[in-house]
Design a protein around this motif. Structure first.
Motif, PDB file in Angstrom:
ATOM      1  N   MET A 112       3.480   1.033  -5.659  1.00 16.96           N
ATOM      2  CA  MET A 112       3.562   2.403  -5.128  1.00 16.96           C
ATOM      3  C   MET A 112       3.526   3.385  -6.286  1.00 16.96           C
ATOM      4  O   MET A 112       4.307   3.275  -7.222  1.00 16.96           O
ATOM      5  N   ASP A 141      13.580  -1.696  -2.434  1.00 18.20           N
ATOM      6  CA  ASP A 141      12.962  -1.428  -1.134  1.00 18.20           C
ATOM      7  C   ASP A 141      13.811  -0.495  -0.274  1.00 18.20           C
ATOM      8  O   ASP A 141      13.349  -0.041   0.772  1.00 18.20           O
ATOM      9  N   GLY A 158      16.372   0.997   5.053  1.00 22.25           N
ATOM     10  CA  GLY A 158      14.956   0.641   5.106  1.00 22.25           C
ATOM     11  C   GLY A 158      14.445   0.330   6.501  1.00 22.25           C
ATOM     12  O   GLY A 158      13.235   0.178   6.689  1.00 22.25           O
ATOM     13  N   LEU A 159      15.340   0.239   7.466  1.00 27.45           N
ATOM     14  CA  LEU A 159      14.888   0.032   8.843  1.00 27.45           C
ATOM     15  C   LEU A 159      14.558   1.361   9.508  1.00 27.45           C
ATOM     16  O   LEU A 159      13.912   1.412  10.544  1.00 27.45           O
ATOM     17  N   HIS A 171      10.091   4.977   1.601  1.00 24.17           N
ATOM     18  CA  HIS A 171      10.122   5.823   0.400  1.00 24.17           C
ATOM     19  C   HIS A 171       9.412   7.149   0.661  1.00 24.17           C
ATOM     20  O   HIS A 171       9.869   8.210   0.228  1.00 24.17           O
ATOM     21  N   TRP A 223       5.799  -3.873  -1.554  1.00 22.54           N
ATOM     22  CA  TRP A 223       6.797  -3.077  -0.826  1.00 22.54           C
ATOM     23  C   TRP A 223       6.713  -3.383   0.657  1.00 22.54           C
ATOM     24  O   TRP A 223       7.733  -3.451   1.347  1.00 22.54           O
ATOM     25  N   ALA A 246       8.427  -6.606   1.461  1.00 24.30           N
ATOM     26  CA  ALA A 246       9.880  -6.411   1.410  1.00 24.30           C
ATOM     27  C   ALA A 246      10.381  -5.764   2.702  1.00 24.30           C
ATOM     28  O   ALA A 246      11.374  -6.207   3.296  1.00 24.30           O
ATOM     29  N   ARG A 247       9.669  -4.742   3.134  1.00 25.66           N
ATOM     30  CA  ARG A 247      10.055  -4.044   4.372  1.00 25.66           C
ATOM     31  C   ARG A 247       9.980  -4.970   5.574  1.00 25.66           C
ATOM     32  O   ARG A 247      10.884  -5.012   6.409  1.00 25.66           O
ATOM     33  N   LEU A 303      12.756  -7.544   5.799  1.00 23.08           N
ATOM     34  CA  LEU A 303      14.016  -6.965   6.288  1.00 23.08           C
ATOM     35  C   LEU A 303      13.973  -6.776   7.805  1.00 23.08           C
ATOM     36  O   LEU A 303      14.918  -7.114   8.519  1.00 23.08           O
ATOM     37  N   ARG A 304      12.834  -6.265   8.288  1.00 18.35           N
ATOM     38  CA  ARG A 304      12.685  -6.066   9.738  1.00 18.35           C
ATOM     39  C   ARG A 304      12.776  -7.398  10.475  1.00 18.35           C
ATOM     40  O   ARG A 304      13.423  -7.499  11.518  1.00 18.35           O
TER      41      ARG A 304
END
Lengths: 234, 316
Positions: free
Chosen positions: A1, A16, A66-67, A71, B294, B297-298, B301-302
């Protein structure tokens, strides 16, 4: 990113679920002022999904869920806040005084620091206690204020080998910084003295003795005064 | 009110929930369970909210008497638990009858075992959480690890006991990993490509000096690019799971009781979905790091959250 720049700030994903906002790559009063203003704005107008904030000299780490957020979401929100930074009221800094018993068992590195700079211990004490310091932020452990800047004549490198445990209340210096260890922790700063003041309490109405932005001055006290003040704190 | 009497505390047993948020500006880190997945599932098995306070045991468990009985679940690593002499299965709710003693031994798998009890462990909240912050002596039970003779209160409970078990599928999907997935750290560019490659291809061993603040690793040392090697990094906020490279080049993973700011360059950061796996690492365990995007990673988690939310997590 990719890192992006907006309104004098640089955004950098740290994990993250966290984003770093850098206002400068060096410590200046201006960049620190922006950290304080953004922190105050995010505290007074909290954003759903932002979980925690870690201010530092010229950056602010924003931890988020993050849910709920990405970013990009957090950056977009912070950009709107950055536009308003100038209008954020910042209260007059508090003037805080911290009594310190320098030297002896309380300041085991005072002699070495004096030798390093070719001064007498009394000169080091005089120099350290005659300056005003800014509490730039609280970090590392609860209630640890990163204070600066030390007079140039006192700038000293860290210990080559950190101590395994530094007693609570110890006053240390490292580079251009000075600070007090609120708890017994490992530490590599050179110890000049100790304060009887409890820097962090479990009292939720008065947790930390210092707060971000405070102006701080150290007052030399005798071992007898140290003991009396320590007793009075209990 | 029901109680738990600590007959022996084990090596390092503390009261933990999911930690406290929002006190970073005071230098206070979240603390909370080292393996949050084990805590959350354990609480689910005994009909608690996921963030109820439980006991976190480390490497060697304790011995606990339940004078009034309780409904418990043990999760995380296998500490060879017995109840009144009979083996107790992990990941299952179990009824303890009044006067029974639960005994745990040393670990047979990972670093931490959780004792969750229906009603939760009742301790005064500090800054919105029951979690112990060991270094500062705040929160939890008197701000410290449990000692012999301590008596813990169990929170009010009302549900009747019904046996519940984590499904094998959920257990498999939530089991700890030895290859930790990471995203690039804020200073990853400070390391030459060859050093980064070394970091991602070499095994690292967990050292004894590891704790809830951080895990010290040993392996091939990682060097900074020459233009950054003189130090001079400005202290900044650090994230949970940040991997710092201090002088000497041996990595440190910042963990649940992390310092809130730091001044060592960070090469990478463990993804949130893999942070609970860090809580099960023991000294001398060997790990590797795998760089992911990224987006990976997201989605990890989900996916983890969807397993926890699914109907097939627990079976009666």
């Amino acid at each position: 990113m990719p890192t992006s720049v907006a309104a004098g700030a640089r955004f950098q994903p740290a994990s993250d679920q966290s984003l770093l906002v850098y206002f400068d790559e060096r410590i200046t009063l201006e960049s620190h002022g922006k950290v304080v203003r953004l922190l105050r704005l995010l505290q007074s107008e909290p954003v759903a999904g932002i979980r925690d904030l870690h201010p530092a000299y010229c950056s602010l780490l924003i931890k988020f869920d993050g849910l709920r957020l990405t970013h990009e979401d957090v950056e977009a929100i912070v950009r709107t806040y950055l536009d308003r930074l100038q209008s954020v009221p910042v209260p007059e800094p508090r003037e805080m005084e911290i009594p310190v018993c320098y030297g002896g068992d309380f300041g085991p590195d005072l002699a070495d620091v004096s030798t390093y700079h070719g001064m007498t211990p009394a000169q080091v004490i005089e120099l350290h206690s005659s300056s005003d310091y800014i509490a730039y932020f609280l970090g590392f452990v609860p209630g640890f204020a990163y204070m600066g800047e030390l007079p140039d004549a006192l700038v000293t490198p860290r210990l080559a080998v950190p101590r395994r445990s530094v007693p609570a209340g110890s006053l240390g210096i490292a580079g251009k910084q000075t600070g007090i260890y609120p708890f017994a922790t490992p530490g590599g700063w050179r110890l000049l003295g100790r304060t009887p003041i409890k820097m962090f309490r479990s009292d939720e109405t008065a947790l930390s003795f210092l707060t971000i932005g405070d102006r701080v001055r150290f007052t030399p006290i005798s071992p007898e005064q140290f003991l009396a003040l320590e007793k009075a704190q209990r | 009110m029901s109680t738990i009497q600590v007959l022996s505390p084990g090596l390092l047993t503390t009261v933990q929930d999911l930690g406290r948020e929002g006190f970073g500006p005071l230098g206070v880190s979240a603390s909370g369970a080292a393996d949050s997945l084990a805590l959350r599932t354990g609480n689910r098995l005994v009909s608690n909210p996921e963030n109820a306070a439980a006991m976190e045991m480390t490497l060697l468990g304790g011995t606990f008497l339940f004078p009034e009985g309780a409904v418990i679940a043990l999760t995380g690593s296998d500490f060879g638990a017995t109840l009144g002499g009979a083996p107790v299965p992990l990941w299952r709710s179990v009824e303890v009858t009044p006067g029974q003693t639960l005994r745990l031994e040393s670990t047979r798998s990972g670093a931490r075992c959780y004792l969750c009890v229906h009603g939760g462990i009742a301790v005064p909240f500090f800054l919105g959480s029951a979690s112990t912050h060991i270094l500062s002596g705040l929160g939890g039970f008197d701000g410290r690890p449990l000692r012999k003779g301590d008596v813990l209160q169990i929170g009010a409970s009302n549900a009747a006991f019904c046996p519940e078990t984590l499904t094998p599928d959920a257990l498999r999907k939530l089991s700890p990993r030895r290859t930790l997935r990471v995203t690039p750290g804020p200073q990853c560019d400070w390391f030459p490509k060859s050093e980064r490659q070394k970091f991602y291809t070499s095994p690292y061993r967990v050292l004894e000096e590891s704790n809830r603040m951080g895990l010290r690793l040993e392996g091939p040392p990682i060097a900074l690019s020459p233009e950054y090697s003189s130090g001079g990094m400005i202290t900044e906020g650090v994230s949970l799971g940040a991997i710092q490279i201090p002088e000497g080049g041996q990595p440190i993973i910042l963990f649940v009781e992390q310092q809130t700011t730091g001044g060592y360059p960070e090469i990478a950061n463990v993804i949130s979905a893999d942070v609970p796996s860090v809580g099960q690492l023991r000294p001398r365990d060997e790990i590797k790091f795998e760089l992911v995007s990224w987006e990976t990673a997201r989605s990890a988690l989900r996916e983890q959250e969807s397993i926890l939310a699914s109907n097939s997590l627990i079976s009666g």
